[in-house]
Design a protein around this motif. Structure first.
Motif, mmCIF file in Angstrom:
data_model
loop_
_atom_site.group_PDB
_atom_site.id
_atom_site.type_symbol
_atom_site.label_atom_id
_atom_site.label_comp_id
_atom_site.label_asym_id
_atom_site.label_seq_id
_atom_site.Cartn_x
_atom_site.Cartn_y
_atom_site.Cartn_z
ATOM 1 N N GLN A 177 0.909 -1.122 -0.113
ATOM 2 C CA GLN A 177 -0.133 0.044 -0.040
ATOM 3 C C GLN A 177 0.775 1.193 -0.088
ATOM 4 O O GLN A 177 1.908 1.273 0.550
ATOM 5 C CB GLN A 177 -0.893 0.003 1.170
ATOM 6 C CG GLN A 177 -2.055 -0.977 1.134
ATOM 7 C CD GLN A 177 -3.283 -0.889 2.074
ATOM 8 O OE1 GLN A 177 -3.481 0.665 2.674
ATOM 9 N NE2 GLN A 177 -4.038 -1.608 2.376
ATOM 10 N N ILE A 178 0.347 2.176 -0.735
ATOM 11 C CA ILE A 178 0.979 3.489 -0.514
ATOM 12 C C ILE A 178 0.683 4.411 0.793
ATOM 13 O O ILE A 178 -0.523 4.520 1.200
ATOM 14 C CB ILE A 178 0.521 4.545 -1.860
ATOM 15 C CG1 ILE A 178 1.021 3.799 -3.223
ATOM 16 C CG2 ILE A 178 1.157 5.930 -1.506
ATOM 17 C CD1 ILE A 178 0.497 4.439 -4.198
ATOM 18 N N GLN A 179 1.537 4.438 1.624
ATOM 19 C CA GLN A 179 1.366 4.983 3.081
ATOM 20 C C GLN A 179 1.232 6.569 2.859
ATOM 21 O O GLN A 179 0.438 7.319 3.632
ATOM 22 C CB GLN A 179 2.463 4.651 3.880
ATOM 23 C CG GLN A 179 2.295 3.104 4.227
ATOM 24 C CD GLN A 179 1.029 2.729 4.928
ATOM 25 O OE1 GLN A 179 0.080 2.499 4.152
ATOM 26 N NE2 GLN A 179 1.238 2.607 6.205
ATOM 27 N N SER A 180 2.163 7.219 2.100
ATOM 28 C CA SER A 180 2.307 8.593 1.830
ATOM 29 C C SER A 180 2.771 9.051 0.525
ATOM 30 O O SER A 180 3.246 8.133 0.269
ATOM 31 C CB SER A 180 2.819 9.404 3.080
ATOM 32 O OG SER A 180 4.130 8.856 3.310
ATOM 33 N N ALA A 181 2.599 10.199 0.371
ATOM 34 C CA ALA A 181 3.327 10.816 -0.992
ATOM 35 C C ALA A 181 3.871 12.138 -0.611
ATOM 36 O O ALA A 181 3.203 13.166 0.243
ATOM 37 C CB ALA A 181 2.363 11.114 -1.898
ATOM 38 N N ILE A 182 5.149 12.624 -1.022
ATOM 39 C CA ILE A 182 5.698 13.852 -1.031
ATOM 40 C C ILE A 182 5.654 14.500 -2.320
ATOM 41 O O ILE A 182 5.686 13.808 -3.422
ATOM 42 C CB ILE A 182 7.342 13.493 -0.594
ATOM 43 C CG1 ILE A 182 7.449 12.965 0.812
ATOM 44 C CG2 ILE A 182 7.749 14.994 -0.388
ATOM 45 C CD1 ILE A 182 6.942 13.651 1.769
ATOM 46 N N ALA A 183 5.171 15.809 -2.210
ATOM 47 C CA ALA A 183 4.852 16.514 -3.374
ATOM 48 C C ALA A 183 5.683 18.018 -3.134
ATOM 49 O O ALA A 183 6.098 18.256 -2.117
ATOM 50 C CB ALA A 183 3.446 16.714 -3.668
ATOM 51 N N ILE A 184 6.048 18.544 -4.617
ATOM 52 C CA ILE A 184 6.430 19.662 -4.520
ATOM 53 C C ILE A 184 5.489 20.755 -5.476
ATOM 54 O O ILE A 184 5.130 20.561 -6.433
ATOM 55 C CB ILE A 184 7.808 19.898 -5.287
ATOM 56 C CG1 ILE A 184 8.803 18.540 -4.513
ATOM 57 C CG2 ILE A 184 8.452 21.166 -5.258
ATOM 58 C CD1 ILE A 184 10.119 18.355 -5.165
ATOM 59 N N GLN A 185 5.304 21.895 -4.464
ATOM 60 C CA GLN A 185 4.357 22.964 -5.371
ATOM 61 C C GLN A 185 5.145 24.062 -5.429
ATOM 62 O O GLN A 185 6.209 24.570 -4.517
ATOM 63 C CB GLN A 185 3.184 23.196 -4.180
ATOM 64 C CG GLN A 185 1.964 24.115 -5.272
ATOM 65 C CD GLN A 185 0.933 24.191 -4.177
ATOM 66 O OE1 GLN A 185 1.095 24.564 -2.970
ATOM 67 N NE2 GLN A 185 -0.398 24.415 -4.871
ATOM 68 N N HIS A 186 5.200 24.643 -6.748
ATOM 69 C CA HIS A 186 5.975 25.940 -7.090
ATOM 70 C C HIS A 186 5.374 27.002 -7.119
ATOM 71 O O HIS A 186 3.992 26.817 -7.622
ATOM 72 C CB HIS A 186 7.109 25.400 -8.204
ATOM 73 C CG HIS A 186 6.208 25.149 -9.667
ATOM 74 N ND1 HIS A 186 6.055 23.693 -9.796
ATOM 75 C CD2 HIS A 186 5.910 25.692 -10.432
ATOM 76 C CE1 HIS A 186 5.485 23.695 -10.996
ATOM 77 N NE2 HIS A 186 5.534 25.139 -11.485
#
Length: 683
Positions: A177-186
């Motif tokens: 399972q995907i537990q979390s996701a890291i994203a970048i907002q610019h």
């Protein structure tokens, strides 16, 4: 079902309590913002928007990320604001309820469904309005369904935290399972130019880096599940992640099995152009742009790179060799009324000053690489070699140089339209200058960019997952060419070019109710009447209808090389298709249990995907994804458990399909049955 539910619950607790997670690179600083949701939708195109729409109507908390600042994908940020539809489906309005709402909102806004008076579609409009109208629909839907929309434009996923497999002995259970996701907002750095000043090729690598730059300020986001309202409300998955990206980004980042490009020829894919798989030959991609007809001639400067691409441009066919015909093909705004005209048997109204056309032309602004030196969407092996599958290494999975060349070939195509005098396919004397036109640029232009190109290219083919093994699909589920093509596979080409056993398997697969007679040799191959419909899936959760439409890769590298041609045989599979279905199995990846794939990344072959890529299909797939997730939450199951016992009865699958149908998100076309062969009339 009780035994299954208890095992599901146990699996869910194990996954939630596991302290061992997949390798995740540490960002340079803690997340600037923690965001929780029940459904994380990555990709704000039509599939992503549809997922959000149905999730919001179900009262769910939906996070929606998008690499650009517009929602809508094809109808907005990609500039393809000409709805690809088939006449019968359109006449019967047999579309998902949200797609119908979008069409109706366009009509109300313009007081006309086709304000461009284009001839390729019944609806052509401005991309910037596509974004604005769809954004308003999502806001209204959140209020109506009492859901919560968390919208993150200019945002890319950088990393996924995935648990290791825990399920044993069940080939259908992924166990991860995907537990979390890291994203970048610019966002723009202080005292710099606004977003959409530069084309994507100049900004994409910066967008995927954590560090601030001279161009962008970065915010690090951490997405994680919204915890259940009560501690006793245990779920096998506390959230779901939907890959609705245009290229199958999460499919690659999560390293689930997938395919790219040409599939090897088989009885399921008999028109394949190669006997072996070729992952580098995908369909071409296109940067669209807007141009306006003017009263007076304009001054046009030749781009510095024009001569490099000039040998490529063409009207393609004599019956299309008319500038007014090409201009009005995807005309997206027509405030005047031109004279009626006909060329090549096609009727249209001539362009008048003030008319705006969106350009999307195969031998124009398509960029069609097909080798390992220039393919746009990088393969798993190429990603590994580039370090993009290492923790912290993901950079979007695309070849930046091919993006840049796609931008150049598009801008060069405008110059060819207005000033060119050569035609690569039709020879001299065909192409005449058309100086009374201007290229539209600026943040207030139809594409909403300073450079005038679409914010993101129109992608026709993504990484396509290989579904989980199931009955009849030992290597993994896949929709194939013969599942929906109308081609006559009894012609000499197939009889002579397919090995005898492969041809027998082909005829057997197409025999419909006569299949058993063919398999037992009690019916001769030349006496078999092939079925006149698409394959019927017991797990169909959506519908679509469009022709198998190819924009094939080129034979040589670089694509724009003088004298280059389409890859031989790539158009053989092109042609009409029967109305087709979207099976749930095509949306469930291997390995990961709380992830679904919507849009172009579903498990469809290279040829089938050429039909499964248009506007209404994307919406139908997104609506199915959200409804399946909501249903899984309600029942305390995982999506794969709706299909893991097929072809045996799956009562909860039947219930899901009934829910979709009651919503107006049709899982099948009217009168679908193995005994109904009356599909020839569906145009």
């Amino acid at each position: 079902m009780m035994k299954r539910s208890l095992s599901i619950l146990s699996l869910g607790i194990i996954l939630l309590e596991s302290a061992v997670t997949a390798a995740l690179a540490a960002p340079p600083r803690p997340a600037d913002q923690d965001v929780s949701c029940e459904i994380l939708v990555v990709g704000g195109g039509l599939a992503g928007a549809a997922t959000a729409y149905e999730g919001l109507l179900a009262g769910r908390t939906v996070c929606l990320t998008e690499i650009t600042d517009w929602v809508g994908g094809q109808i907005s940020s990609q500039g393809v604001s000409a709805l690809d539809e088939r006449p019968t489906q359109r006449e019967r309005r047999y579309f998902s309820r949200g797609y119908l709402e979008l069409r109706d909102k366009i009509k109300r806004y313009y007081n006309d469904l086709n304000p461009g008076d284009c001839w390729v579609s019944e609806s052509c409009f401005l991309p910037k309005d596509g974004h604005r109208l769809l954004a308003q629909i999502l806001q209204d839907t959140a209020r109506k369904g009492k859901g919560t929309l968390k919208w993150f434009p200019n945002t890319v996923i950088k990393e996924l935290d995935i648990t290791p497999a825990t399920a044993q002995g069940n080939t259908n259970a992924g166990g991860q399972q995907i537990q979390s996701a890291i994203a970048i907002q610019h966002s723009p750095a202080p005292n710099t130019r606004p977003i959409n000043t530069e084309p994507l090729s100049q900004t994409i690598e910066d967008a995927y880096r954590y560090d601030n730059s001279a161009r962008f300020q970065k915010k690090i986001l951490r997405f994680s599940p919204l915890q259940p309202r009560t501690s006793t409300n245990q779920r096998p998955a506390n959230w779901y992640v939907v890959d609705a990206t245009e290229t199958g980004e999460l499919v690659a980042l999560a390293d689930v099995p997938y395919k790219l490009g040409i599939d090897a020829r088989s009885h399921l894919e008999p028109s394949a152009s190669s006997t072996t798989q070729d992952p580098y030959c995908t369909q071409g991609f296109t940067y669209t742009f807007g141009m306006e007809q003017t009263q007076q001639p304009q001054t046009h400067r030749e781009p510095s790179f024009y001569q490099q691409y000039a040998p490529y441009y063409s009207y393609e066919l004599k019956r299309l060799a008319s500038f007014p015909l090409v201009f009005t093909y995807r005309r997206i705004l027509s405030p005047g009324e031109g004279k009626e005209a006909t060329f090549g048997g096609i009727k249209f109204t001539e362009p008048t000053p003030g008319d705006i056309s969106m350009q999307n032309w195969t031998w124009g602004n398509d960029f069609r690489p097909g080798t390992s030196a220039d393919n746009l969407i990088l393969t798993s092996e190429q990603l590994q070699a580039a370090g993009q599958l290492q923790p912290g290494g993901w950079m979007g999975g695309l070849r930046t140089e091919s993006l840049r060349k796609g931008e150049e070939i598009s801008q060069g195509y405008f110059h060819w339209l207005v000033a060119g005098t050569t035609d690569s396919q039709l020879g001299d004397g065909v192409k005449q200058p058309q100086p009374n036109n201007r290229y539209l640029t600026g943040l207030d232009s139809p594409m909403g960019t300073v450079h005038g190109l679409s914010k993101y290219p129109y992608i026709r083919e993504a990484r396509r997952i290989i579904g989980r093994p199931s009955y009849g699909y030992s290597e993994g589920f896949m929709i194939s060419e013969i599942d929906m093509s109308r081609l006559d596979f009894s012609t000499d080409y197939y009889r002579q070019n397919l090995p005898p056993e492969m041809y027998r398997s082909l005829v057997t697969a197409l025999a419909g109710v006569e299949a058993s007679a063919v398999a037992s040799n009690s019916l001769a191959l030349d006496k078999v009447k092939r079925r006149s419909r698409s394959r019927i899936y017991p797990d169909s959760v959506g519908v679509g209808h469009y022709a198998i439409d190819f924009h094939p890769c080129m034979a040589k590298s670089p694509p724009e090389a003088p004298g280059n041609t389409d890859r031989e045989g790539e158009r053989r599979g092109a042609g009409q298709a029967f109305p087709f279905e979207i099976p749930l199995r095509s949306m469930i990846p291997q390995k990961i249990d709380n992830m679904l794939v919507a849009g172009k990344g579903i498990a469809a072959s290279h040829i089938a995907a050429a039909a499964y890529r248009v506007h209404a299909f994307e919406w139908s797939a997104g609506a199915a994804a959200a409804t399946t997730i909501d249903f899984a939450f309600d029942k305390g199951i995982l999506p794969y458990q709706l299909v893991d016992e097929l072809p045996r009865s799956e009562p909860q699958l039947v219930e899901l399909r009934q829910r979709l149908n009651a919503q107006g998100n049709f899982p099948a076309f009217p009168n679908t049955s193995i005994f109904n062969e009356s599909w020839e009339g569906w145009r």
